[in-house]
Design a protein around this motif. Structure first.
Motif, PDB file in Angstrom:
ATOM      1  N   UNK A  62       0.846  -1.190   0.000  1.00  0.00           N
ATOM      2  CA  UNK A  62       0.000   0.000   0.000  1.00  0.00           C
ATOM      3  C   UNK A  62       0.881   1.239   0.000  1.00  0.00           C
ATOM      4  N   UNK A  63       0.570   2.212  -0.840  1.00  0.00           N
ATOM      5  CA  UNK A  63       1.195   3.522  -0.736  1.00  0.00           C
ATOM      6  C   UNK A  63       0.080   4.562  -0.667  1.00  0.00           C
ATOM      7  N   UNK A  64      -0.156   5.085   0.523  1.00  0.00           N
ATOM      8  CA  UNK A  64      -1.117   6.185   0.688  1.00  0.00           C
ATOM      9  C   UNK A  64      -0.304   7.474   0.548  1.00  0.00           C
ATOM     10  N   UNK A  65      -0.277   8.047  -0.676  1.00  0.00           N
ATOM     11  CA  UNK A  65       0.729   9.055  -1.024  1.00  0.00           C
ATOM     12  C   UNK A  65       0.497  10.419  -0.386  1.00  0.00           C
ATOM     13  N   UNK A  66      -0.709  10.707   0.063  1.00  0.00           N
ATOM     14  CA  UNK A  66      -0.971  11.929   0.820  1.00  0.00           C
ATOM     15  C   UNK A  66      -2.204  11.730   1.692  1.00  0.00           C
ATOM     16  N   UNK A  67      -2.205  12.398   2.850  1.00  0.00           N
ATOM     17  CA  UNK A  67      -3.416  12.389   3.677  1.00  0.00           C
ATOM     18  C   UNK A  67      -4.068  13.771   3.713  1.00  0.00           C
ATOM     19  N   UNK A  68      -3.578  14.689   2.883  1.00  0.00           N
ATOM     20  CA  UNK A  68      -4.200  16.011   2.761  1.00  0.00           C
ATOM     21  C   UNK A  68      -5.441  15.863   1.888  1.00  0.00           C
ATOM     22  N   UNK A  69      -6.604  16.270   2.409  1.00  0.00           N
ATOM     23  CA  UNK A  69      -7.855  15.963   1.718  1.00  0.00           C
ATOM     24  C   UNK A  69      -8.852  17.091   1.901  1.00  0.00           C
ATOM     25  N   UNK A  70      -9.548  17.409   0.813  1.00  0.00           N
ATOM     26  CA  UNK A  70     -10.545  18.481   0.871  1.00  0.00           C
ATOM     27  C   UNK A  70     -11.842  18.035   1.542  1.00  0.00           C
ATOM     28  N   UNK A  71     -12.046  16.725   1.678  1.00  0.00           N
ATOM     29  CA  UNK A  71     -13.313  16.224   2.204  1.00  0.00           C
ATOM     30  C   UNK A  71     -13.225  15.920   3.700  1.00  0.00           C
ATOM     31  N   UNK A  72     -14.393  15.760   4.323  1.00  0.00           N
ATOM     32  CA  UNK A  72     -14.481  15.552   5.772  1.00  0.00           C
ATOM     33  C   UNK A  72     -15.466  14.414   6.065  1.00  0.00           C
ATOM     34  N   UNK A  73     -15.112  13.188   5.673  1.00  0.00           N
ATOM     35  CA  UNK A  73     -15.997  12.046   5.906  1.00  0.00           C
ATOM     36  C   UNK A  73     -16.102  11.781   7.413  1.00  0.00           C
ATOM     37  N   UNK A  76     -13.600   9.166   9.032  1.00  0.00           N
ATOM     38  CA  UNK A  76     -12.191   9.167   8.631  1.00  0.00           C
ATOM     39  C   UNK A  76     -11.297   9.818   9.671  1.00  0.00           C
ATOM     40  N   UNK A  77     -10.298   9.058  10.140  1.00  0.00           N
ATOM     41  CA  UNK A  77      -9.287   9.588  11.054  1.00  0.00           C
ATOM     42  C   UNK A  77      -7.970   9.828  10.309  1.00  0.00           C
ATOM     43  N   UNK A  78      -7.955   9.592   9.011  1.00  0.00           N
ATOM     44  CA  UNK A  78      -6.742   9.657   8.186  1.00  0.00           C
ATOM     45  C   UNK A  78      -6.489  11.069   7.661  1.00  0.00           C
ATOM     46  N   UNK A  79      -7.548  11.767   7.251  1.00  0.00           N
ATOM     47  CA  UNK A  79      -7.386  13.037   6.546  1.00  0.00           C
ATOM     48  C   UNK A  79      -6.778  14.130   7.428  1.00  0.00           C
ATOM     49  N   UNK A  80      -6.079  15.053   6.767  1.00  0.00           N
ATOM     50  CA  UNK A  80      -5.573  16.251   7.414  1.00  0.00           C
ATOM     51  C   UNK A  80      -5.726  17.414   6.431  1.00  0.00           C
ATOM     52  N   UNK A  81      -5.758  18.616   6.964  1.00  0.00           N
ATOM     53  CA  UNK A  81      -5.625  19.808   6.136  1.00  0.00           C
ATOM     54  C   UNK A  81      -4.141  20.105   5.973  1.00  0.00           C
ATOM     55  N   UNK A  82      -3.797  20.733   4.844  1.00  0.00           N
ATOM     56  CA  UNK A  82      -2.413  21.130   4.634  1.00  0.00           C
ATOM     57  C   UNK A  82      -1.975  22.023   5.799  1.00  0.00           C
ATOM     58  N   UNK A  83      -0.793  21.763   6.336  1.00  0.00           N
ATOM     59  CA  UNK A  83      -0.294  22.545   7.453  1.00  0.00           C
ATOM     60  C   UNK A  83      -0.623  21.955   8.811  1.00  0.00           C
ATOM     61  N   UNK A  84      -1.570  21.017   8.866  1.00  0.00           N
ATOM     62  CA  UNK A  84      -1.889  20.361  10.128  1.00  0.00           C
ATOM     63  C   UNK A  84      -0.720  19.500  10.594  1.00  0.00           C
ATOM     64  N   UNK A  85      -0.652  19.295  11.896  1.00  0.00           N
ATOM     65  CA  UNK A  85       0.307  18.324  12.424  1.00  0.00           C
ATOM     66  C   UNK A  85      -0.054  16.939  11.878  1.00  0.00           C
ATOM     67  N   UNK A  86       0.950  16.243  11.369  1.00  0.00           N
ATOM     68  CA  UNK A  86       0.721  14.907  10.822  1.00  0.00           C
ATOM     69  C   UNK A  86       0.329  14.887   9.357  1.00  0.00           C
ATOM     70  N   UNK A  87       0.122  16.060   8.753  1.00  0.00           N
ATOM     71  CA  UNK A  87      -0.191  16.088   7.318  1.00  0.00           C
ATOM     72  C   UNK A  87       1.063  15.722   6.521  1.00  0.00           C
TER      73      UNK A  87
END
Length: 384
Positions: A62-73, A76-87
């Motif tokens: 598996x390669x999850x190439x980014x967790x920066x995401x415009x959506x808010x399901x 989901x505990x995976x997504x981050x906004x750009x600039x967030x800790x862990x993004x």
């Protein structure tokens, strides 16, 4: 003894006939141990008829190439906004490093998906960026199968670049994508989706994109996210839509869907509103097993390969699912972020010999396969 209604449904399925949505709901609503045992036994018989006794697995990464995401399901505990800790957003060199490591460890498949990152563009084009990531891998490893980009990602690329789904899928195919993950399906019922993933593609669009892939000769998998707010009726509606989709593909002579994967809901780190509504953090194994058995019975000969998720159920739960209609134990993954960040306890990497030992514990032979279920090695028989 199971009740007469259940017996009649199972008899119909074992004779090779499709069962009705009403019959599927009846099976899911059973609570008596005898009825559930009969359903399990029928699913196991159908598994043997449709897929044989050998349990397959794939060596993949598996390669999850980014967790920066415009959506808010809501799950989901995976997504981050750009600039967030862990993004994070992997560059091409890091993607290639992971692919190289996978090949050195025997992988035949890279599964690649990520968040919907608005910055992920090349010369202003989302499609150009995605194709570049694919070509970074395929130039170096032309024989590696890329199982990449969900229908949600295809819709995102099409929207960002004002392209049709055909144009996006054909370009990804030309770049080297070999098959499409059937993720982002969650539950194909828009009432559920409005709560679970209101920003995501609707059911009709998901089905349209997957059907488009099939028509272009690109196989897909299929999934269901289960065990949250959906009803048995909605679960069967989802399976019915998958069955119809596959029937249409096969009527055209397309490969269509290669496998069905049940993804039980893990909510330990999910956003609090859905956690409170669901009322638990880990899947209920008994519910997942019954649903997997009914999925085998309902999808019948149309989708012969069924896979549990050891990431979500743990290896012991996934192994037990092999006696409830499943014939494949999935892949090694090597790493996984989306489910593990949600709090799954099954781990993120599985060694080949661990998968083989789990299969052997059932007295069943195992066999390595590729993404499209072609055998890679001779089946290894369990010593008598």
């Amino acid at each position: 003894m199971a009740n007469n209604r259940v017996d009649a449904i199972l008899h119909r399925a074992l004779a090779g006939n499709d069962i009705s949505p009403e019959a599927g709901v009846t099976l899911l609503q059973q609570t008596e141990p005898a009825a559930i045992a009969a359903i399990r036994e029928a699913a196991d018989q159908l598994r043997q008829q449709q897929a044989g006794n050998t349990v397959t697995y794939v060596i993949n990464r598996n390669i999850n190439f980014t967790n920066i995401c415009e959506q808010h399901c809501s799950f989901c505990a995976f997504r981050r906004d750009a600039g967030d800790e862990g993004a994070y957003w992997l560059d091409n060199a890091k993607v290639l490093e992971k692919a190289t490591d996978a090949v050195q460890r025997g992988a035949t498949e890279i599964c690649m998906q990520g968040g919907l990152n608005l910055e992920a563009k090349l010369n202003g084009s989302s499609l150009a960026y995605y194709c570049q990531v694919v070509e970074t891998i395929t130039r170096q490893f032309p024989h590696l199968h890329l199982h990449a980009f969900s229908p949600q990602e295809v819709q995102f690329i099409a929207r960002e670049d004002s392209l049709s789904y055909v144009e996006v899928i054909a370009a990804l195919q030309a770049a080297g994508v070999g098959s499409m993950p059937g993720t982002a399906a969650e539950v194909l019922d828009d009432e559920v989706r409005r709560i679970l993933c209101p920003e995501k593609t609707d059911s009709a669009t998901w089905l349209e994109i997957v059907a488009t892939a099939h028509r272009l000769g690109m196989p897909t998998t299929s999934t269901m996210l289960s065990g949250h707010i959906e009803t048995p009726e909605q679960q069967i509606k989802h399976l019915d839509l998958l069955r119809s989709l596959q029937q249409s593909a096969q009527d055209r002579g397309d490969r269509g869907i290669t496998e069905f994967i049940l993804l039980p809901f893990v909510g330990q780190e999910a956003p609090k509103p859905l956690r409170r509504r669901v009322g638990r953090d880990q899947p209920i194994l008994a519910d997942a097993l019954l649903l997997m058995a009914v999925a085998r019975i309902y999808l019948g000969r149309w989708i012969p390969n069924h896979q549990p998720s050891w990431v979500k159920l743990g290896l012991a739960g996934a192994t037990e699912a092999l006696t409830w209609g499943c014939n494949d134990i999935g892949g090694t993954l090597m790493e996984e972020h989306i489910t593990s960040m949600a709090g799954a306890q099954g781990g993120t990497c599985m060694e080949v010999d661990t998968l083989q030992a789990a299969i052997s514990s059932l007295g069943r032979p195992y066999q390595q396969r590729d993404t499209l279920y072609n055998a890679i090695a001779t089946p290894t028989l369990v010593p008598s």
